[in-house]
Design an enzyme around this catalytic site. Structure first.
Site, mmCIF file in Angstrom:
data_model
loop_
_atom_site.group_PDB
_atom_site.id
_atom_site.type_symbol
_atom_site.label_atom_id
_atom_site.label_comp_id
_atom_site.label_asym_id
_atom_site.label_seq_id
_atom_site.Cartn_x
_atom_site.Cartn_y
_atom_site.Cartn_z
ATOM 1 C CG ASP A 306 -2.253 -0.532 0.951
ATOM 2 O OD1 ASP A 306 -2.733 -0.264 -0.165
ATOM 3 O OD2 ASP A 306 -2.831 -1.201 1.812
ATOM 4 C CG PHE A 376 -13.053 19.168 4.619
ATOM 5 C CD1 PHE A 376 -12.517 19.707 3.457
ATOM 6 C CD2 PHE A 376 -13.531 17.869 4.602
ATOM 7 C CE1 PHE A 376 -12.442 18.952 2.309
ATOM 8 C CE2 PHE A 376 -13.462 17.116 3.441
ATOM 9 C CZ PHE A 376 -12.913 17.659 2.290
ATOM 10 C CB ALA A 378 -17.864 14.962 2.090
ATOM 11 C CB THR A 380 -18.271 22.794 0.494
ATOM 12 O OG1 THR A 380 -17.582 22.404 1.691
ATOM 13 C CG2 THR A 380 -19.704 23.144 0.853
ATOM 14 C CG MET A 382 -14.074 24.642 -0.820
ATOM 15 S SD MET A 382 -14.655 26.215 -1.422
ATOM 16 C CE MET A 382 -16.334 26.241 -0.881
ATOM 17 C CG ASP A 517 -4.713 -1.396 7.846
ATOM 18 O OD1 ASP A 517 -5.327 -1.349 6.758
ATOM 19 O OD2 ASP A 517 -4.155 -0.414 8.356
#
Lengths: 681, 93
Positions: A306, A376, A378, A380, A382, A517
């Site tokens: 990963d 913040f 999800a 916008t 921003m 994991d």
């Protein structure tokens, strides 16, 4: 990160030795030794010589001294092999003892369906029960946190004293029985029944109780059994030859020849090598669920890693500010810092830190400005702050472009170019705006961990291809994989893509190793030939993988591969050594057998051994002592060098093949001198 | 006591031994060949052991020689080797 789970190993060395000596006698039990065909033949031989010796004494035939010595050394051969196995098991047993202490009975507070609490012994808990665990209490069994966050001391399992965070939901919800909650209270749903917990399984594994022979070991055992049968036939048919030639042989000489010829060295050390390999993994805090997985690790062709946390440090960091032509860098940094104050993500914090380090902008008194922080979201994409009638925002380029676009503003072309350049170079661009005007861009960079390039070069020289798996877009992925020096990458990877990739490689006949994991890694972990689950991961991941890394360090896969290779090489090297030894033993025993009848065969006595008896005795003594001499090598493993297969084989053939032919000539001659000097024969 | 090779016992047992030695070896060898033919093809990498070149030749030849020698050395030493040494000492059969 490398503390061993059981510090007991160092202090109990003497205790292990004492136990191993006692155990080597218990292991004489024919029901146990029959699992090892080579040593079983030696034991049968030792019993026969003992019976013949007693018969000779009863019948007063004389010449007991030689027969007695041969019989004793044959028993020593079996005991030495048992001792090797017992030594290897000893360390695991010492570790199991410390683990057992962690399993001590505790009281559990079980939450009944009606909400009341019932106190009962931890051993009474069943899968599905809900328990409450508060600070200072031990977690009564394996489970998942369903409510709350707590810091947990897992040093009983991992040896790592720093506490870890366990919280409900997400990939850090798994808790292990026997670990201690240090702060807060959590509700845990028990997922295992008594006797089936992770700790129980670990104890079984380190003790070697659940050890099964691996395919490779079985194949080698068949080869050794085959060689034993061939040499048995060679020795059995020798007697008619000898009788025809008028020189019938004593039982002692024939059994000595047989025991010297069958591959006792590798036969005696085989299981010790396997146990020691598992033990080396445990010392690096990796628990292998089967020896098969360890062997597969030695043959791995493709390594899936990963990106986040393995190749790069966990988080991106702000590394530069790129302002618009009309804006100074300081203004941009100031606005970026203001917009990030309320941003608790590592990325947000790194922006605050960069502004501070570069422009001396420290935490400012924002109170009089009446700030409203915009977290913040999800939707916008921003975050920012409203203060003094200004709206300061920071976010993904497309989000900011749409946000300023609503007010008729556009992103300046210079900034658009910067954004594209950053994305191509493997970084992540963010834009900052104030009052709907774009001030400039922030460059976030993935930091590749130090020393990764060398480790991947190292793997390449071992013939292993590394592949980076990432959710990033192909441009970024390409840039990072170039920087880290991996051979290939899989970008925008979804769990199904990982599965498809593994199946694809396996269909080409390759062995695949991976670490993971999360619950979404579980199918791929189960599909991979070597699946290393992180201890911090979810229960599902741990169940699916065939190894668990207690330190949760994904780069440890590299060490696991080395241990696997070392295990296979050690086995091969000692088998070669064992068979090559036989050449010298023939030159010792055959001339000795027929020296009386055909003195001319003395020409074959190239070692010039003193008497026929001393020659046979020296060969048997060498055969027994070489097992003891090689125990440290079997436990430690043949030193591994990252070379190609051909170079490695050439090297080991010279050491263990050629060395195996030459060493016994010297060893038997030396023992012969010693035996003659002591007047033993 | 000397037994001549031209007796019923030796004629029969030698015949059986030759038959077994000649033809029964074919069975395990064919089994090995079948097993090898059924193996999966694995692409070459730096971790692959090259089976062309001097290293493999030396390895294969020495394995055949050592295992073969170890199997037959007792019989050879009482047979041809001893006979050779006796002949050198001026005793021929």
């Amino acid at each position: 990160m490398t503390t061993t789970p059981a510090k007991a190993t160092a202090m109990t060395d003497r205790k292990i030795l004492r136990h191993a000596i006692i155990d080597s006698f218990w292991k004489l039990d024919p029901r146990l030794i029959v699992k090892n065909p080579v040593m079983f033949v030696v034991e049968v031989g030792a019993v026969i010589t003992l019976v013949v010796l007693v018969g000779n004494i009863v019948r007063h035939t004389g010449g007991y001294w030689f027969g007695l010595q041969i019989t004793l050394w044959l028993w020593f051969t079996v005991l030495f092999a048992n001792f090797a196995e017992a030594m290897a098991e000893g360390r695991g047993k010492a570790q199991a003892e410390t683990l057992r202490k962690a399993r001590a009975e505790t009281d559990a507070r079980k939450l009944r369906a009606d909400g009341t609490i019932e106190v009962l012994a931890s051993s009474k808990l069943r899968s599905g029960d809900l328990v409450l665990v508060a600070a200072g209490e031990f977690i009564p069994g394996d489970g998942e946190v369903t409510e709350g966050v707590a810091s947990v001391d897992e040093s009983a399992i991992t040896g790592e004293s720093a506490p870890v965070i366990r919280e409900s939901g997400g990939d850090r919800s798994a808790v292990t029985g026997g670990t201690k909650v240090l702060s807060d209270e959590i509700k845990v749903k028990i997922t295992s029944n008594p006797g089936e917990t992770f700790l129980d399984r670990m104890i079984g594994l380190v003790e070697g109780a659940s050890r099964q022979k691996t395919p490779n070991e079985i194949a080698l055992n068949i080869l050794l059994a085959g060689l034993t049968i061939i040499f048995l036939l060679a020795v059995v048919t020798l007697q008619p030859f000898a009788m025809y030639s008028g020189a019938p042989q004593s039982v002692f000489a024939l059994i000595s020849l047989l025991v010297c010829l069958i591959p006792t060295t590798i036969g005696g050390l085989l299981s010790a090598i396997g146990i020691a390999g598992m033990d080396r993994l445990i010392q690096r805090n990796v628990i292998a669920m089967s020896g098969r997985a360890v062997e597969a690790a030695g043959d791995v062709d493709v390594l899936l890693l990963d990106k986040t946390g393995t190749i790069t440090l966990g988080n991106r960091e702000a590394t530069a500010f790129h302002p618009c032509p009309s804006v100074t860098e300081g203004d941009l940094a100031s606005a970026a810092q203001l917009a990030s104050f309320a941003d608790e993500t590592p990325e947000g914090r790194s922006i605050v830190v960069l502004a501070k380090d570069k422009y001396g902008l420290r935490g400012r008194e924002l109170g009089p400005h009446n700030p409203t922080f915009i977290p913040f979201s999800a939707q916008t994409r921003m975050s920012g702050v409203d203060m003094d009638g200004k709206e300061i925002r920071k976010g993904a380029p497309e989000a900011i472009a749409r946000y300023v676009g609503e007010r008729g503003q556009v992103v300046p072309p210079e900034i658009q170019q910067q954004v594209e350049r950053i994305a191509k170079s493997g970084g992540t661009p963010l834009l900052v705006s104030q009052s709907f005007r774009v001030l400039g861009a922030i460059e976030l960079t993935d930091i590749v961990k130090g020393g990764m390039k060398e480790r991947f070069d190292h793997l390449r020289s071992m013939g292993i291809r590394t592949m980076m798996i990432t959710g990033d877009n192909p441009l970024t992925a390409a840039a990072i994989s170039r920087q880290a020096g991996v051979d290939d990458f899989l970008a925008e990877a979804k769990p199904e893509d990982k599965m498809a990739l593994i199946r694809n490689e396996q269909a080409k006949g390759k062995l695949v190793a991976m670490t993971g994991d999360g619950t979404n890694d579980a199918p791929a972990l189960a599909q991979a030939d070597v699946g290393v689950a992180m201890n911090t991961g979810t229960q599902a991941a741990k169940e699916a993988g065939n190894m668990v890394d207690l330190d949760s360090n994904p780069t440890k896969l590299i060490e696991i591969v080395e241990i696997g290779k070392q295990l296979l090489i050690t086995r091969g090297a000692l088998t070669t050594f064992s068979v090559a030894n036989d050449v010298a033993k023939y030159f010792a025993i055959i001339p000795a057998m027929f020296a009386g009848t055909f003195p001319l065969l003395g020409t074959l006595n190239i070692m010039k051994l003193r008497t026929p008896e001393s020659a046979i005795l020296s060969a048997v003594i060498f055969n027994a002592l070489i097992i003891i001499a090689l125990i440290p090598l079997a436990l430690r493993g043949v030193p591994y060098r990252p070379l190609g297969a051909a170079a490695l084989l050439r090297r080991n053939l010279v050491i263990y093949g050629l060395g195996g032919v030459v060493a016994p000539f010297l060893g038997i001659k030396l023992i012969d001198i010693f035996v003659t000097w002591l007047h033993l024969a | 006591m000397r037994v001549l090779a031209r007796s019923l016992w030796y004629n029969t047992t030698l015949g059986i031994a030759m038959l077994l030695g000649r033809f029964f070896m074919i069975i395990p060898i064919l089994a090995i060949a079948g097993n090898l033919a059924a193996k999966k093809h694995v692409p070459e990498s730096a971790g692959t052991f090259p089976v062309t070149g001097p290293l493999f030749t030396v390895l294969l030849v020495s394995v055949i020689l050592i295992v073969g020698a170890l199997t037959f050395f007792p019989a050879l030493s009482l047979g041809p080797i001893l006979e050779h040494l006796l002949m050198g000492a001026g005793k021929a059969f």
